[in-house]
Scaffold this motif. Structure first.
Motif, PDB file in Angstrom:
ATOM      1  N   GLU A 177       0.840  -1.210   0.000  1.00  0.00           N
ATOM      2  CA  GLU A 177       0.000   0.000   0.000  1.00  0.00           C
ATOM      3  C   GLU A 177       0.873   1.257   0.000  1.00  0.00           C
ATOM      4  O   GLU A 177       0.559   2.247  -0.657  1.00  0.00           O
ATOM      5  CB  GLU A 177      -0.930  -0.003   1.226  1.00  0.00           C
ATOM      6  CG  GLU A 177      -2.023  -1.069   1.156  1.00  0.00           C
ATOM      7  CD  GLU A 177      -2.629  -1.403   2.521  1.00  0.00           C
ATOM      8  OE1 GLU A 177      -3.290  -2.462   2.624  1.00  0.00           O
ATOM      9  OE2 GLU A 177      -2.442  -0.629   3.488  1.00  0.00           O
ATOM     10  N   CYS A 178       1.979   1.188   0.752  1.00  0.00           N
ATOM     11  CA  CYS A 178       2.926   2.312   0.820  1.00  0.00           C
ATOM     12  C   CYS A 178       3.525   2.574  -0.562  1.00  0.00           C
ATOM     13  O   CYS A 178       3.536   3.716  -1.044  1.00  0.00           O
ATOM     14  CB  CYS A 178       4.015   1.953   1.834  1.00  0.00           C
ATOM     15  SG  CYS A 178       5.332   3.158   1.972  1.00  0.00           S
ATOM     16  N   TYR A 179       3.968   1.527  -1.196  1.00  0.00           N
ATOM     17  CA  TYR A 179       4.561   1.641  -2.541  1.00  0.00           C
ATOM     18  C   TYR A 179       3.541   2.178  -3.549  1.00  0.00           C
ATOM     19  O   TYR A 179       3.816   3.095  -4.323  1.00  0.00           O
ATOM     20  CB  TYR A 179       5.097   0.278  -2.975  1.00  0.00           C
ATOM     21  CG  TYR A 179       5.544   0.247  -4.407  1.00  0.00           C
ATOM     22  CD1 TYR A 179       6.755   0.810  -4.800  1.00  0.00           C
ATOM     23  CD2 TYR A 179       4.737  -0.327  -5.394  1.00  0.00           C
ATOM     24  CE1 TYR A 179       7.155   0.810  -6.130  1.00  0.00           C
ATOM     25  CE2 TYR A 179       5.136  -0.338  -6.714  1.00  0.00           C
ATOM     26  CZ  TYR A 179       6.341   0.227  -7.080  1.00  0.00           C
ATOM     27  OH  TYR A 179       6.729   0.233  -8.391  1.00  0.00           O
ATOM     28  N   ASN A 180       2.332   1.600  -3.538  1.00  0.00           N
ATOM     29  CA  ASN A 180       1.299   2.040  -4.477  1.00  0.00           C
ATOM     30  C   ASN A 180       0.925   3.508  -4.264  1.00  0.00           C
ATOM     31  O   ASN A 180       0.688   4.248  -5.215  1.00  0.00           O
ATOM     32  CB  ASN A 180       0.047   1.165  -4.354  1.00  0.00           C
ATOM     33  CG  ASN A 180       0.265  -0.215  -4.951  1.00  0.00           C
ATOM     34  OD1 ASN A 180       1.211  -0.428  -5.696  1.00  0.00           O
ATOM     35  ND2 ASN A 180      -0.615  -1.151  -4.603  1.00  0.00           N
ATOM     36  N   ASP A 181       0.910   3.924  -3.009  1.00  0.00           N
ATOM     37  CA  ASP A 181       0.597   5.314  -2.682  1.00  0.00           C
ATOM     38  C   ASP A 181       1.659   6.253  -3.261  1.00  0.00           C
ATOM     39  O   ASP A 181       1.337   7.313  -3.802  1.00  0.00           O
ATOM     40  CB  ASP A 181       0.511   5.452  -1.154  1.00  0.00           C
ATOM     41  CG  ASP A 181       0.269   6.877  -0.714  1.00  0.00           C
ATOM     42  OD1 ASP A 181      -0.719   7.474  -1.193  1.00  0.00           O
ATOM     43  OD2 ASP A 181       1.052   7.399   0.093  1.00  0.00           O
ATOM     44  N   ILE A 182       2.931   5.856  -3.157  1.00  0.00           N
ATOM     45  CA  ILE A 182       4.014   6.673  -3.722  1.00  0.00           C
ATOM     46  C   ILE A 182       3.819   6.793  -5.233  1.00  0.00           C
ATOM     47  O   ILE A 182       3.912   7.879  -5.804  1.00  0.00           O
ATOM     48  CB  ILE A 182       5.390   6.031  -3.431  1.00  0.00           C
ATOM     49  CG1 ILE A 182       5.707   6.092  -1.934  1.00  0.00           C
ATOM     50  CG2 ILE A 182       6.489   6.701  -4.234  1.00  0.00           C
ATOM     51  CD1 ILE A 182       6.903   5.245  -1.524  1.00  0.00           C
ATOM     52  N   GLN A 183       3.514   5.685  -5.887  1.00  0.00           N
ATOM     53  CA  GLN A 183       3.363   5.707  -7.345  1.00  0.00           C
ATOM     54  C   GLN A 183       2.146   6.527  -7.754  1.00  0.00           C
ATOM     55  O   GLN A 183       2.199   7.271  -8.737  1.00  0.00           O
ATOM     56  CB  GLN A 183       3.254   4.283  -7.901  1.00  0.00           C
ATOM     57  CG  GLN A 183       4.453   3.412  -7.613  1.00  0.00           C
ATOM     58  CD  GLN A 183       5.785   4.090  -7.938  1.00  0.00           C
ATOM     59  OE1 GLN A 183       5.925   4.737  -8.966  1.00  0.00           O
ATOM     60  NE2 GLN A 183       6.759   3.968  -7.065  1.00  0.00           N
ATOM     61  N   SER A 184       1.038   6.411  -6.989  1.00  0.00           N
ATOM     62  CA  SER A 184      -0.167   7.145  -7.398  1.00  0.00           C
ATOM     63  C   SER A 184       0.005   8.629  -7.122  1.00  0.00           C
ATOM     64  O   SER A 184      -0.499   9.464  -7.867  1.00  0.00           O
ATOM     65  CB  SER A 184      -1.415   6.603  -6.724  1.00  0.00           C
ATOM     66  OG  SER A 184      -1.364   6.860  -5.363  1.00  0.00           O
TER      67      SER A 184
END
Ligand code: FE2
Ligand code: FE2
Length: 188
Positions: A177-184
């Motif tokens: 979720e942390c990684y996806n949040d950075i990408q979004s």
């Protein structure tokens, strides 16, 4: 309690090597907080206390998770992932820390999460890059430490995930979720 009390508290609960790591995280987190205009005192306390539960009994930590409504996804992941959230719980309920910014930084210092505050990012990065850490690529990451908090944080998250995946280690959902949040946030 003040700095020396917190240091004595954690020193009694960890081996020397982890205590030296703790002092390194404190030094790095305070320097980063000063550089990025964040609360240096909060960074100090969060850093000193961040690994206070690292060597606590796993069954006891799982009981804390069950009894006090912590994220049930943590059950079965061992002390590596339990010690952040349980450490924050101990800091709040046994040491009387009420500053949520400190508690959240402690809670998410290993896994990360979506929508992290600057203090949370600082502790995550300081934990990974403090001077006693040795791993391939650490020097490149250290060189980024003062060139942008989001940039060094993103590089550290990616490095951690790549390491886990290439080692065949499962990844906790919150880290994804942390990684996806950075990408979004980069897309927007
Ligand atoms: Fe930790
Ligand atoms: Fe740590």
């Amino acid at each position: 309690m003040e700095r020396t009390d917190y240091l004595a508290y954690v020193k009694a609960r960890m081996p020397e090597k982890r205590y030296i790591h703790t002092l390194g995280v404190e030094q790095t987190a305070k320097a980063m907080a000063a550089h990025y205009g964040e609360d240096v005192a909060a960074a100090e306390t969060a850093a000193i206390l961040h690994d206070l539960a690292k060597y606590a009994d796993v069954a006891w930590m799982e009981q804390i998770v069950r009894d006090h409504g912590l994220d049930a996804r943590l059950l079965g992941w061992g002390s590596e992932l339990l010690h952040g959230p349980v450490g924050a719980w101990v800091a709040q309920h046994e040491l009387g820390i009420t500053n949520e910014a400190i508690l959240h930084a402690m809670c998410y210092h290993t896994t990360g999460r979506a929508n992290m505050s600057n203090l949370e990012k600082i502790l995550y990065v300081a934990d990974m890059l403090e001077p006693n850490r040795r791993f391939p690529g650490v020097d490149d990451l250290r060189q980024m430490m003062y060139d942008g908090l989001n940039e060094v944080f993103e590089a550290c998250v990616k490095h951690s995930l790549i390491h886990l995946i290439s080692s065949g280690i499962a990844v906790f959902p919150q880290s994804i979720e942390c990684y996806n949040d950075i990408q979004s946030s980069e897309r927007n």
